[in-house]
Scaffold this active site. Structure first.
Site, PDB file in Angstrom:
ATOM      1  N   ASP A 172      -1.569   9.502   8.678  1.00 23.35           N
ATOM      2  CA  ASP A 172      -2.117  10.773   8.142  1.00 23.35           C
ATOM      3  C   ASP A 172      -3.354  11.299   8.862  1.00 23.35           C
ATOM      4  OD1 ASP A 172      -0.128  10.125   6.377  1.00 23.35           O
ATOM      5  OD2 ASP A 172      -1.381  10.047   4.599  1.00 23.35           O
ATOM      6  N   LYS A 193       5.791  12.103   4.481  1.00 26.00           N
ATOM      7  CA  LYS A 193       5.841  11.330   3.236  1.00 26.00           C
ATOM      8  C   LYS A 193       5.202  12.107   2.082  1.00 26.00           C
ATOM      9  CE  LYS A 193       1.635   8.658   4.303  1.00 26.00           C
ATOM     10  NZ  LYS A 193       0.784   9.082   3.205  1.00 26.00           N
ATOM     11  N   CYS A 211      -4.069   5.924   1.567  1.00 21.24           N
ATOM     12  CA  CYS A 211      -2.750   5.851   2.206  1.00 21.24           C
ATOM     13  C   CYS A 211      -2.599   4.660   3.145  1.00 21.24           C
ATOM     14  CB  CYS A 211      -2.451   7.162   2.923  1.00 21.24           C
ATOM     15  SG  CYS A 211      -2.183   8.504   1.750  1.00 21.24           S
TER      16      CYS A 211
HETATM   17  C1  C5J Z   1      -4.545   9.768   2.348  1.00 17.60           C
HETATM   18  C2  C5J Z   1      -5.405  10.813   0.372  1.00 17.60           C
HETATM   19  N1  C5J Z   1      -3.883  10.032   3.469  1.00 17.60           N
HETATM   20  N2  C5J Z   1      -6.592  10.212   0.461  1.00 17.60           N
HETATM   21  N3  C5J Z   1      -4.463  10.667   1.340  1.00 17.60           N
HETATM   22  O1  C5J Z   1      -5.228   8.759   2.254  1.00 17.60           O
HETATM   23  O2  C5J Z   1      -5.157  11.533  -0.555  1.00 17.60           O
END
Ligand code: C5J
Length: 222
Positions: free
Chosen positions: A24, A129, A162
């Site tokens: 991400d 995702k 994540c």
């Molecule tokens: C991720 C989030 N990618 N913190 N998303 O960690 O909402």
């Protein structure tokens, strides 16, 4: 056997089963006006790891090892967004709302894209995702199986959301997981530190942690 210097003990690496998974690294988490900022976070911390994530990606590419990218995102009709996720908390902008970089965390919008410095190249797997974990509602498990990958090096954001969720999913599925310490970040430094500590506690109960330089040094022998 080859090993990567790691904590709590050396990671027994098998280069023919190893891949990097970059979680991400999207504009929505790293830039003002995105999802992370809408939740009230200081997003500047995320941008600071970009050089280390980039070094890691380039090292894996140079060694001929697979690089997998994930993106947290949803369908434009929000059919994969549970109300419990959309309605949580009190953000300035909710997932699906129109923001300065397009609709928040929606597939194909400018803000949902991976940071240009870390953009995937041809042939690299991109997993879109809807959840925090990259195995939930995706084809990641099948792709790893097809490629014979059993060991994952983790980079990306955020460490305790994540990244950690995906590491735990992977650990439960039998993968050996190694977190690259300088190549992951949280909006909360204490959460990053706690995640690193809890992952490698109790004899690597979730996985190992290592420095980017030590991972890169090892994979030059791949
Ligand atoms: C991720 C989030 N990618 N913190 N998303 O960690 O909402």
């Amino acid at each position: 056997m080859a090993a990567i210097k790691a904590e709590p003990f050396a990671f027994p690496v098998k280069y023919d089963q190893l891949a990097l998974i970059v979680i991400d690294m999207q504009r929505d988490f790293a830039e003002p006006g995105g999802f992370g900022a809408s939740l009230g976070n200081d997003v500047s911390r995320i941008g600071r790891i970009v050089p280390d994530v980039r070094r890691l990606i380039q090292g894996f590419r140079y060694a001929g090892l697979p690089v997998i990218h994930t993106m947290e995102c949803h369908r434009p009709d929000l059919s994969d967004l549970p109300p419990a996720k959309r309605n949580r908390g009190n953000p300035v902008l909710r997932i699906g709302d129109e923001g300065p970089m397009g609709r928040i965390l929606i597939r194909g919008e400018p803000g949902t894209a991976i940071l240009p410095e870390l953009a995937p190249i041809n042939g690299e797997v991109i997993i879109e995702k809807p959840g925090k974990g990259a195995f939930y509602a995706t084809g990641l498990g099948e792709i790893l199986q097809q490629k014979g990958i059993k060991q994952l090096v983790f980079a990306g954001v955020t460490t305790e959301v994540c990244v950690q969720t995906t590491m735990r999913e992977a650990n439960d599925r039998g993968y050996e997981c190694l977190l690259a310490e300088e190549a992951t970040e949280s909006y909360f430094p204490e959460f990053k530190a706690a995640t690193i500590a809890m992952i490698r506690a109790q004899g690597a109960i979730v996985g190992w942690t290592a420095h980017v330089d030590d991972i890169l040094e090892s994979i030059t022998h791949a």
